[in-house]
Design an enzyme around this catalytic site. Sequence first.
Site, PDB file in Angstrom:
ATOM      1  N   SER A   1       0.814  -1.222   0.000  1.00 43.21           N
ATOM      2  CA  SER A   1       0.000   0.000   0.000  1.00 43.21           C
ATOM      3  C   SER A   1       0.850   1.276   0.000  1.00 43.21           C
ATOM      4  O   SER A   1       0.425   2.313   0.503  1.00 43.21           O
ATOM      5  CB  SER A   1      -0.966   0.013   1.196  1.00 43.21           C
ATOM      6  OG  SER A   1      -1.825  -1.110   1.156  1.00 43.21           O
ATOM      7  N   ARG A   2       2.046   1.174  -0.551  1.00 42.45           N
ATOM      8  CA  ARG A   2       2.958   2.318  -0.659  1.00 42.45           C
ATOM      9  C   ARG A   2       3.421   2.853   0.692  1.00 42.45           C
ATOM     10  O   ARG A   2       3.955   3.958   0.782  1.00 42.45           O
ATOM     11  CB  ARG A   2       2.324   3.468  -1.474  1.00 42.45           C
ATOM     12  CG  ARG A   2       2.108   3.117  -2.949  1.00 42.45           C
ATOM     13  CD  ARG A   2       3.436   2.850  -3.639  1.00 42.45           C
ATOM     14  NE  ARG A   2       3.325   2.653  -5.073  1.00 42.45           N
ATOM     15  CZ  ARG A   2       3.283   1.463  -5.674  1.00 42.45           C
ATOM     16  NH1 ARG A   2       3.289   0.354  -4.936  1.00 42.45           N
ATOM     17  NH2 ARG A   2       3.221   1.357  -6.976  1.00 42.45           N
ATOM     18  N   LEU A   3       3.250   2.075   1.757  1.00 47.08           N
ATOM     19  CA  LEU A   3       3.757   2.477   3.077  1.00 47.08           C
ATOM     20  C   LEU A   3       5.179   1.930   3.231  1.00 47.08           C
ATOM     21  O   LEU A   3       5.464   1.104   4.104  1.00 47.08           O
ATOM     22  CB  LEU A   3       2.831   1.988   4.187  1.00 47.08           C
ATOM     23  CG  LEU A   3       1.439   2.624   4.192  1.00 47.08           C
ATOM     24  CD1 LEU A   3       0.584   2.032   5.296  1.00 47.08           C
ATOM     25  CD2 LEU A   3       1.548   4.137   4.372  1.00 47.08           C
TER      26      LEU A   3
END
Length: 216
Positions: A194-196
């Site tokens: 999730s692009r974290l």
Amino acid sequence: MELTKENIQNLRQDYRAAQLSEQDVDQNPVAQFQKWFKEAVDAQLYEPNVMTLATADRFGRPSARIVLLKGVDKDGFVFFTNYESSKGQHLVENPQAALVFFWAELERQVRIEGVVSKVPDQASTDYFHSRPAGSQIGALASPQSKVISDRLLLENKVAELTKQYEGEEIPRPLNWGGYLVEPSKIEFWQGRSSRLHDRIVYELVEGSWIINRLAP
């Protein structure tokens, strides 16, 4: 696939291979790099020593290209090139650079910033003579980054030099050698879902490395 704006915007990958925490990294960023680099080599990635080298001229205009890492130790990161190339001229005007490694299969990136200086002449000579003869001849033949009329000019020069130095040691050209990037900042990026993403950055402050986490 048709290259529409929407198709390009929808190109994405969810990263799930690993994670990176402040507790797990080495206190020295060069040692941490060596650990990750070994893992890239052990994973048999294609040319894990490929790196982007970014420089800027005296006006601050940036330029980037791919070069190969040829050494790393406590002092920094080493690559070799023609001193009269565009990157060589940039480093005369502005002796700072940035390096980027991207190991897609491991979902990892390393960014390095630092001051650049030439390695000792003997180190350049030793490495030059460790290269294949064809690469040595190529370094002699090519006026790197200069405009040439056609490829035949290069091929004729290579043939001439090959004949000239047949059975002899090929001399290292004085305008060819190594550079050392002495790091002042190194960031390790591990892709996460999730692009974290995990981003751990080391900055050299008064001779000591300070470690922080950055927001993705």
